[in-house]
Write an enzyme that holds these catalytic residues in place. Structure first.
Site, PDB file in Angstrom:
ATOM      1  N   CYS A 170       0.807  -1.221   0.000  1.00 34.52           N
ATOM      2  CA  CYS A 170       0.000   0.000   0.000  1.00 34.52           C
ATOM      3  C   CYS A 170       0.835   1.263   0.000  1.00 34.52           C
ATOM      4  CB  CYS A 170      -0.961  -0.027   1.178  1.00 34.52           C
ATOM      5  SG  CYS A 170      -2.024  -1.473   1.086  1.00 34.52           S
ATOM      6  N   HIS A 310      -1.994   8.336   6.093  1.00 33.66           N
ATOM      7  CA  HIS A 310      -2.248   7.011   5.527  1.00 33.66           C
ATOM      8  C   HIS A 310      -3.525   6.424   6.135  1.00 33.66           C
ATOM      9  CE1 HIS A 310      -1.459   3.210   3.613  1.00 33.66           C
ATOM     10  NE2 HIS A 310      -1.602   2.588   4.762  1.00 33.66           N
ATOM     11  N   GLU A 321       0.565   6.122  13.379  1.00 30.46           N
ATOM     12  CA  GLU A 321       0.938   7.234  12.502  1.00 30.46           C
ATOM     13  C   GLU A 321       0.956   8.565  13.271  1.00 30.46           C
ATOM     14  OE1 GLU A 321      -1.651   7.528   9.119  1.00 30.46           O
ATOM     15  OE2 GLU A 321      -0.368   9.018   8.132  1.00 30.46           O
ATOM     16  N   LYS A 342      -9.145   8.657   2.977  1.00 27.44           N
ATOM     17  CA  LYS A 342      -9.666   7.286   2.830  1.00 27.44           C
ATOM     18  C   LYS A 342     -11.054   7.149   3.453  1.00 27.44           C
ATOM     19  CE  LYS A 342      -5.264   4.797   2.503  1.00 27.44           C
ATOM     20  NZ  LYS A 342      -4.237   5.793   2.911  1.00 27.44           N
ATOM     21  N   HIS A 347      -9.743   2.558   0.678  1.00 25.25           N
ATOM     22  CA  HIS A 347      -8.293   2.353   0.585  1.00 25.25           C
ATOM     23  C   HIS A 347      -7.952   1.761  -0.782  1.00 25.25           C
ATOM     24  CE1 HIS A 347      -4.238   1.602   1.329  1.00 25.25           C
ATOM     25  NE2 HIS A 347      -4.280   0.711   2.305  1.00 25.25           N
ATOM     26  N   PHE A 409       2.034  -3.223   3.927  1.00 28.88           N
ATOM     27  CA  PHE A 409       2.393  -4.535   4.455  1.00 28.88           C
ATOM     28  C   PHE A 409       3.834  -4.830   4.043  1.00 28.88           C
ATOM     29  CE2 PHE A 409      -2.175  -6.499   4.368  1.00 28.88           C
ATOM     30  CZ  PHE A 409      -2.482  -5.803   5.515  1.00 28.88           C
TER      31      PHE A 409
END
Lengths: 421, 82
Positions: A170, A310, A321, A342, A347, A409
């Site tokens: 991502c 994010h 974050e 998002k 996403h 990931f």
């Protein structure tokens, strides 16, 4: 400036997202706080634990002629649509060479996705099982290869300085834009078309992400399902689409009199080295990326007025974050307004960095930042300024910068910075 | 029942239209698949597979390279259809 430290600017933007078929309609919907999430009413979704997703607002089949579309994975179709918009937006009248202001040897593309041509791969496996070997499309390999979108955009604009595809789940879209900034900064190219794309709304990825317990199962409330920073957040909502920018050396842009949206200041990159999928909970890895951005650019922390986070709406990730912001900026975060778009787009995995870079660039260009929707009860652990419900005006005067965070990931952390010129 | 030459040309025209987007009336016996009809080498494989199904004929890979024009393909199918 020497050839290894050239200033890079953004001269074109393009997007096709769950909120609109281009960057203008996407931007309008972001400021209006509109959700692009809906119910998956296809038969194949009936037995899935997750039956919501953020489909592209305009199906690429409406834009790309069928003979061309049958050779392109859906992710490449999105990338091509967004890239065409960005290319025209930058003022180019044809592909490099035809438009004599662009030298093909000095033009590159860097477009990435998190998963590649997954619907092509799975669809052709269905063909193999149901109709036999002979019916498997001869276009399957160039369609499913992860570098397909970058290569197809490269063909469309006649890019010969290099066509690249960094893959980092991502974070891929942002890593692509960071890679492109470096290509120009170090003198390898004058112009690079860069961004992210993704098309993974298919039962297998949804089953797999669902079984990881990474996705929201709020099937009864599609538009409220993506709720970053809210106490009741319960996972991300899968989206699809692409965001692409045209990056250019400031010198090249000035020479042709191009409109400049923002300076692409640079990137900060790090790796968590903590877990293959779980974010490092203290935010250390993300803070390292942010610190690296500050150490390797002339960005002044006081210029940063907005972070396009994010924040995917997972319990752990959203907090890590924000902890990273605290680690790097300490008490000095009052000038930073944070939002997660998002909440509206879902996403887009590898597409997220592309679309959210476009949002970050437009935020500094128009000096207004989009909100986070669905924050009904702010997580009490959050102690930074979250933009909620309504867009936020950014300082009308002076130099301002926005950050775009993307994590993937594998422990990939990428932070990009865009600043007014 | 075996297809006539006209039926084969018409069938190939529909296939080429589907795969390459060329108007059916432009698909004539003297037209080259690659040079005139925008059928690249991979798409030619699609044309061949579709023609095999439609006309109940087997076209081995080694023979495909000889099928330069719509006329070549029509003659091949006429000769080999079962």
């Amino acid at each position: 400036m020497n050839a290894t430290n050239r200033t890079v600017v953004v001269t074109g933007i393009g997007a096709t997202t769950p909120l609109g078929g281009d960057s203008a309609s996407t931007w309008d919907a972001l400021l209006a706080g509109r959700s692009g999430v809906g119910t998956l009413d296809e038969d194949w979704a009936a037995d899935l634990p997750v039956r919501i997703a953020a489909r592209a607002a305009v199906d690429p089949g409406e834009i790309i002629p069928k003979p061309q579309a049958r050779k392109l994975d859906r992710s490449a179709q999105f990338a091509l649509i967004a890239a065409r918009e960005a290319w025209a937006d930058a003022g180019f009248t044809g592909k490099a060479g035809e438009d004599t202001s662009v030298d093909p040897d000095r033009l590159g593309t860097v477009i990435a996705s998190g998963i590649g041509g997954v619907t092509t791969l799975l669809g052709q496996y269905d063909v193999l099982k149901e109709k036999g070997v002979r019916r498997v499309s001869p276009h399957t390999v160039p369609m499913l290869m992860p570098n397909g979108p970058s290569a197809n955009v490269g063909l469309a604009v006649n890019a010969r300085a290099g066509v690249h595809t960094p893959v980092s789940a991502c974070a891929s879209g942002s890593e692509a834009i960071g890679y492109a900034i470096e290509m120009i900064r170090t003198g390898r190219a004058d112009i690079v078309v860069a961004g992210g794309t993704e098309a993974a709304i298919h039962p297998l990825p949804i089953a797999a992400f669902g079984n990881m317990m990474a996705m929201s199962k709020s099937n009864d409330d599609p538009q409220g399902a993506s709720r970053p920073f809210d106490s009741a957040r319960n996972g991300f909502v899968l989206g699809e689409g692409a965001g692409v920018v045209v990056l250019e050396s400031a010198e090249h842009a000035a020479r042709r009199g191009a409109r400049v949206y923002a300076e692409a200041v640079g990137q900060g990159i790090s790796a968590d080295s903590h877990d293959i999928v779980q974010p490092e909970p203290s935010g250390n890895g993300i803070a390292h990326a942010l610190q690296s951005l500050l150490d390797n650019s002339d960005l002044d922390p006081s210029e940063i007025v907005h972070v396009n986070a994010h924040a995917t709406s997972t319990p752990q990730g959203d907090l890590a974050e924000l902890k990273a912001l605290r680690k790097v900026f300490g008490d000095d975060t009052d000038h930073i307004a944070v939002a997660s778009t998002k909440s509206m787009t879902g996403h887009l995995l590898g597409g997220a960095g592309g679309v959210e870079s476009v949002a970050s660039i437009l935020s500094v260009y128009h000096r207004v930042a989009p909100p986070t929707i669905n924050v009904e009860n702010l997580d009490p652990e959050i102690d930074v300024d979250i933009i909620r419900d309504e867009p936020r005006k950014l300082p009308a005067e002076g130099r301002i910068a926005a950050l775009n965070d993307s994590f993937g990931f594998g422990g990939h952390n990428v932070v990009l910075a865009f600043r007014t010129v | 029942m075996a297809a006539t030459k006209e039926e084969i040309v018409a069938g190939l025209a529909e296939i080429v239209n589907e795969i390459a987007g060329i108007p059916t009336e432009d698909v004539q016996v003297d037209k080259s698949f690659t040079d005139d009809l925008d059928v690249d080498s991979l798409s030619m494989v699609e044309v061949v597979v579709a023609a095999e199904e439609r006309f109940d004929v087997k076209i081995p890979d080694d023979d495909v390279k000889n099928l330069k024009t719509v006329g070549d393909a029509t003659d091949y199918i006429l000769k080999h259809q079962s």
